[in-house]
Design an enzyme around this catalytic site. Structure first.
Site, PDB file in Angstrom:
ATOM      1  CG  ASP A 296      -1.675   1.247   1.461  1.00  0.00           C
ATOM      2  OD1 ASP A 296      -1.638   2.124   0.581  1.00  0.00           O
ATOM      3  OD2 ASP A 296      -2.344   1.366   2.513  1.00  0.00           O
TER       4      ASP A 296
ATOM      5  CE  LYS B   6      -1.779   6.872  -3.493  1.00  0.00           C
ATOM      6  NZ  LYS B   6      -2.304   5.977  -2.453  1.00  0.00           N
TER       7      LYS B   6
ATOM      8  CD  GLU C   6      -5.152   3.565  -2.664  1.00  0.00           C
ATOM      9  OE1 GLU C   6      -6.044   4.373  -2.332  1.00  0.00           O
ATOM     10  OE2 GLU C   6      -3.985   3.916  -2.916  1.00  0.00           O
TER      11      GLU C   6
ATOM     12  CG  ASP D 215      -9.273   5.216   1.891  1.00  0.00           C
ATOM     13  OD1 ASP D 215      -8.844   5.720   2.941  1.00  0.00           O
ATOM     14  OD2 ASP D 215      -8.535   4.682   1.040  1.00  0.00           O
TER      15      ASP D 215
END
Ligand code: AMP
Length: 615
Positions: free
Chosen positions: A23, A85, A184, A208
């Site tokens: 992850d 990211k 994800e 999330d």
């Protein structure tokens, strides 16, 4: 004699190579594997018992990653890189909130991918991410005491091709073979065991809420294939905002001067950490109390909830939009999965449960759930979980060769597998008993530019006039990427089939090259396709007209026959010259000549039919 591989460093018997799940998060990253004994996914822990590696890189005398680098966020901000990211696969023009970053992002070209300046050096987000991945790889090797070179990496469902490719490249740079990039929310669902039974169809909402980002994804799973129906979110909303709300409240309660406080970095950081601690405590307790700068701090859970209500409400608005876009109703959502550390806050769980009108799933550690899912996917790829389907799409189109060497696509690229497609073809000649079937993979219009997978002769078609047989070619691509090609003549029931392995031997680079070639050659391909189609049509017309002249010669004058032959010759010249426009012109000319006698023959046929005769 069987060979037994021994790991020299540990003296243990080397197991088959392990594939890890990663992850790669905005704030934190972690790595998970399937435990060899329990066969359950576990997040890897170092001796410090920490599973989480902060996604932070510090450039000092040496490069440090993770917890060590985090300490430099305040003391050496220019040389400390976080949230990389957010910059993956982006050009400077793509970046919102540029002042969010305390390091230097270079903007010399709006259209080029960004670079980050650290001292005298420039790094791409791909390189920076590769530092984090290399750290994770090293960590895994240290813990597992074996070489780790293969992985599955997760990415947000909304990542575009550039961002996905950038993630893949980062893996490559870190010395990892990225076997699969998965979404994800898909990974989170897998960690909850959703999707591991291919007979089940379910609609899933994955909520999330991390430290700095929020994503809501609505997925559907059927036949072992996950499909993202909709995504929504806010890339600058998360648990950090809860901390900020608490920070501001404490500043006000203590009567602190905010400007003075912010000037004192150390004190500011202390209060920030205290705010986060208060938030975490209030996930379990009804009150939080502590001291700051000699003063008492107290806050109740309900006060905290009132503070963060507007923030959580924003996420609920996003859920509403995502649900609307998915065209599902709340009742049609079968499971709600919670991901991200901030979903530990009870108010978040309650509001999401209220919105979806059902209980939410919180049993898997929300920090680890995505990495655990990636490990499960890795295990599926390793072939250890035989009863689970591979969740995939076919990377290149599959089709057969038709007249003139053209590619007729039956299964387009990016089709979810397993899948099936069929189309009917016919014969070109009277009494034709066989048909050559050649199967190709690729995106180009001419089969000669694509990759041949297999060919076979479909034989034993019963003798029939041209155009009468109905030959159905059916492609069945199963979840392992194995293609079954079936040919059946529907009038007689004659049938034949073969099995092909389309993916075999194609590396990612080759797939990429084939796609690139199809893009660069698109214009040329369109021209070639048009020419081939025109020539094929012309040749068929010549054949039909020649047949017609023989069959109905009594109705056609000598002058007409001569004119027709001349027109046919003109077409043949145009075909030889490969001049599409000229071919079409000459075909039209032949049609003009044949139309009068064709009509005469038709009239006669009708007249004969009226008399009960047939021609
Ligand atoms: P993630 O980005 O998924 O690692 O989530 C990190 C966020 O989760 C940070 O904002 C943390 O403060 C928050 N978090 C971690 N533990 C808790 C907890 N027990 N209660 C509330 N928030 C938490």
């Amino acid at each position: 004699m069987a060979k037994i591989p021994i790991n020299i460093s540990t003296g243990t018997i080397q197991q088959e190579e392990i594939i890890v799940g990663i992850d790669l998060g905005t704030t934190n990253s972690l790595i998970a594997v399937i435990h060899p004994d329990t066969k359950k996914a576990v997040a890897l822990k170092e001796v410090d018992q920490q599973t989480i590696v902060p996604s932070i890189i510090h450039f000092g005398e040496s490069i440090s990653v993770g917890t060590d680098a985090k300490d430099y966020l305040l003391t050496d901000a220019h040389n400390t890189i976080y949230s990389i990211k957010r910059l993956m696969g982006k050009t400077y023009g793509d970046i919102e909130n540029a002042d969010y970053f305390s390091y230097k992002i270079i903007d010399n070209e709006q259209k080029e991918l960004v670079k980050i300046q650290v001292g005298e050096k420039f790094y791409s987000p791909i390189e920076l991410s590769s530092f984090i991945l290399a750290e994770l790889k090293q960590r895994a090797e240290h813990i597992l005491k074996t070489n780790v070179s293969k992985c599955v990496i997760t990415i947000p469902a909304y990542f575009n091709d550039a961002q996905r490719q950038a993630t893949r490249d980062a893996g490559k740079l870190a010395g990892l073979e990225v076997l699969r990039i998965i979404n994800e929310p898909t990974a989170a669902s897998l960690a909850y065991g959703i999707g591991t039974d291919s007979s089940v169809e379910k609609n899933i909402a994955v909520y999330d809420l991390g430290g700095g980002t929020f994503d809501i994804s609505i997925l559907t799973i059927s036949n072992g294939v996950f499909e993202v129906l909709s995504t929504n979110g806010d890339t600058y909303l998360g648990g950090d905002d809860f901390d900020k709300a608490l920070f501001n409240k404490f500043v006000a309660d203590l009567g602190l001067n905010e400007e003075e406080l912010l000037a004192n970095k150390e004190l500011t950081q202390q209060l920030r950490l205290l705010s986060e601690e208060a938030k975490k405590v209030l996930s379990k307790a009804d009150h939080f109390s502590s001291e700051f700068a000699g003063e008492k701090i107290v806050i109740s859970k309900s006060e905290f909830e009132a503070l963060i209500l507007p923030i959580v409400n924003k996420t609920i608005d996003r859920c509403k939009s995502a649900l609307q876009d998915s065209e599902l109703t709340k009742k049609e959502i079968d499971v709600v999965v919670m991901v991200g550390g901030s979903t530990r806050t009870p108010l978040v769980q309650k509001m999401v449960a209220d919105f979806f009108e059902q209980e939410v799933n919180t049993s898997v550690n929300p920090d680890e759930v995505v990495a655990l899912g990636a490990a499960i996917q890795a295990d599926i790829l390793a072939g250890n979980t035989k009863d689970v389907l591979l969740l995939d799409v076919t990377p290149l189109s599959l089709g057969i060769e038709t007249m003139g060497g053209l590619m007729d696509v039956l299964i387009p690229r990016n089709s979810k597998i397993p899948t099936q497609a069929g189309r009917e073809y016919t014969t070109q000649k009277d009494g034709q008993s066989g048909m050559d079937i050649a199967v190709y993979q690729g995106e180009r219009d001419l089969v000669s530019d694509n990759r041949k997978l297999a060919s076979f002769k479909f034989s034993n078609i019963p003798g029939m006039p041209a155009g009468l047989p109905k030959v159905e070619i059916k492609f069945t691509l199963n979840a392992d990427g194995i293609l079954q090609v079936n040919a059946k003549e529907l009038r007689s029931g004659v049938e034949q089939s073969i099995e092909v392995k389309p993916q075999y031997g194609l590396t990612d680079e080759e797939v990429e090259q084939m796609l690139m070639a199809s893009l660069t050659n698109a214009k040329e391909d369109i021209g070639t396709r048009a020419l081939v189609e025109a020539s094929t049509e012309a040749e068929q017309l010549i054949m039909q007209t020649t047949d017609f002249l023989v069959k109905h010669k009594t109705f056609i004058t000598d002058a007409e026959v001569a004119q027709t032959k001349e027109a046919i010759e003109a077409i043949k010249v145009a075909v030889n010259e490969k001049n599409k426009d000229l071919i079409q012109l000459k075909v039209e000319a032949l049609n003009e000549i044949s139309r009068p006698y064709a009509e005469r023959v038709m009239d006669q046929a009708v007249a004969n039919a009226m008399k009960g005769q047939q021609i």
